[in-house]
Motif scaffolding. Sequence first.
Motif, short mmCIF file in Angstrom:
data_model
loop_
_atom_site.label_atom_id
_atom_site.label_comp_id
_atom_site.label_asym_id
_atom_site.label_seq_id
_atom_site.Cartn_x
_atom_site.Cartn_y
_atom_site.Cartn_z
N LYS A 187 -3.50 -1.80 5.04
CA LYS A 187 -4.72 -1.46 5.51
C LYS A 187 -5.83 -2.56 4.71
O LYS A 187 -5.71 -2.91 3.57
CB LYS A 187 -5.36 -0.23 4.84
CG LYS A 187 -4.39 1.02 5.37
CD LYS A 187 -4.75 2.47 4.46
CE LYS A 187 -3.90 3.60 5.22
NZ LYS A 187 -4.36 4.87 4.46
N ASP A 222 -4.67 -8.07 5.77
CA ASP A 222 -2.96 -8.15 6.02
C ASP A 222 -2.59 -9.04 5.13
O ASP A 222 -2.89 -9.85 4.28
CB ASP A 222 -2.63 -8.42 7.36
CG ASP A 222 -2.83 -9.55 7.82
OD1 ASP A 222 -2.89 -10.80 7.15
OD2 ASP A 222 -3.04 -9.85 9.19
N SER A 260 -3.67 -3.25 -2.43
CA SER A 260 -4.35 -4.11 -1.25
C SER A 260 -4.38 -5.35 -1.68
O SER A 260 -4.17 -5.73 -2.78
CB SER A 260 -5.52 -3.38 -1.04
OG SER A 260 -6.54 -3.60 -2.23
N ASP A 298 0.80 -1.12 0.24
CA ASP A 298 0.16 0.04 0.04
C ASP A 298 0.91 1.17 -0.13
O ASP A 298 0.28 2.44 0.05
CB ASP A 298 -0.99 -0.23 1.00
CG ASP A 298 -0.39 -0.15 2.64
OD1 ASP A 298 0.88 -0.08 2.58
OD2 ASP A 298 -1.00 -0.03 3.57
#
Length: 233
Positions: free
Chosen positions: A57, A60, A36, A8
Amino acid sequence: MKIAVVDDIQLYRDRAKKCIIKYFRNEIINIDFYESGEAYLESEIEYDISFIDIEMKGMDGFETIKKARSRYPESVYMILTTHTEMCDRGYLVNAYRYINKEKMEELIVEALESAETLLERNKRIKVNIVGEGIREITLKDICYVEGASHNVIVHMKQGMKRCNTSMREFEKELCDKWFFRCHKSFIVNLDEIERLENLIVYMKDGSDLDIAQRKLWEFKRVYLKRIYDCGNA
């Protein structure tokens, strides 16, 4: 070669891209970038290698790898992180490498060298199978090749295939990889060897094959090298 970088932070995506392009130089590769884990999974693309950040974010890196591996188990997954103390969790998702972002250039080079050795096993070759015609078979599925009277028998994990291909042609196709012609009648997959005793090689499928005396020294040399290379893979 299809590679994904999932992070990210733009800075680390750019650094990873620079390292990967430098390693492959003029080779044709495809690199996709994702911000992501969700976007990466939604692409539904099977990558050869994926570099995935641990801390992002939303989903994970651990959860991302877990879900991706359930779809594409043959892919290679590498963890990117600035928190090396978290790498001990990598065993939960069977991550192939843990790359400290602060040492990215040197670590990505080693990781790619090693992964290429591993990914070679998934390559396919075309063979002329009796009664079936031209078919593709995966190299890692070949246990050994046996010369027959007028053709060749390929002993695979899924069973035997008789092929209208000469041993010389198979030797040319396979023996620049991790296969070795240990006898006029046999070409063995070094990864499928259980053990070696005198002039007999015992295969994982239960077969025992002869080694020509004149080829014993060279066979041992390439076999031990393969063990070493795979140990570092």
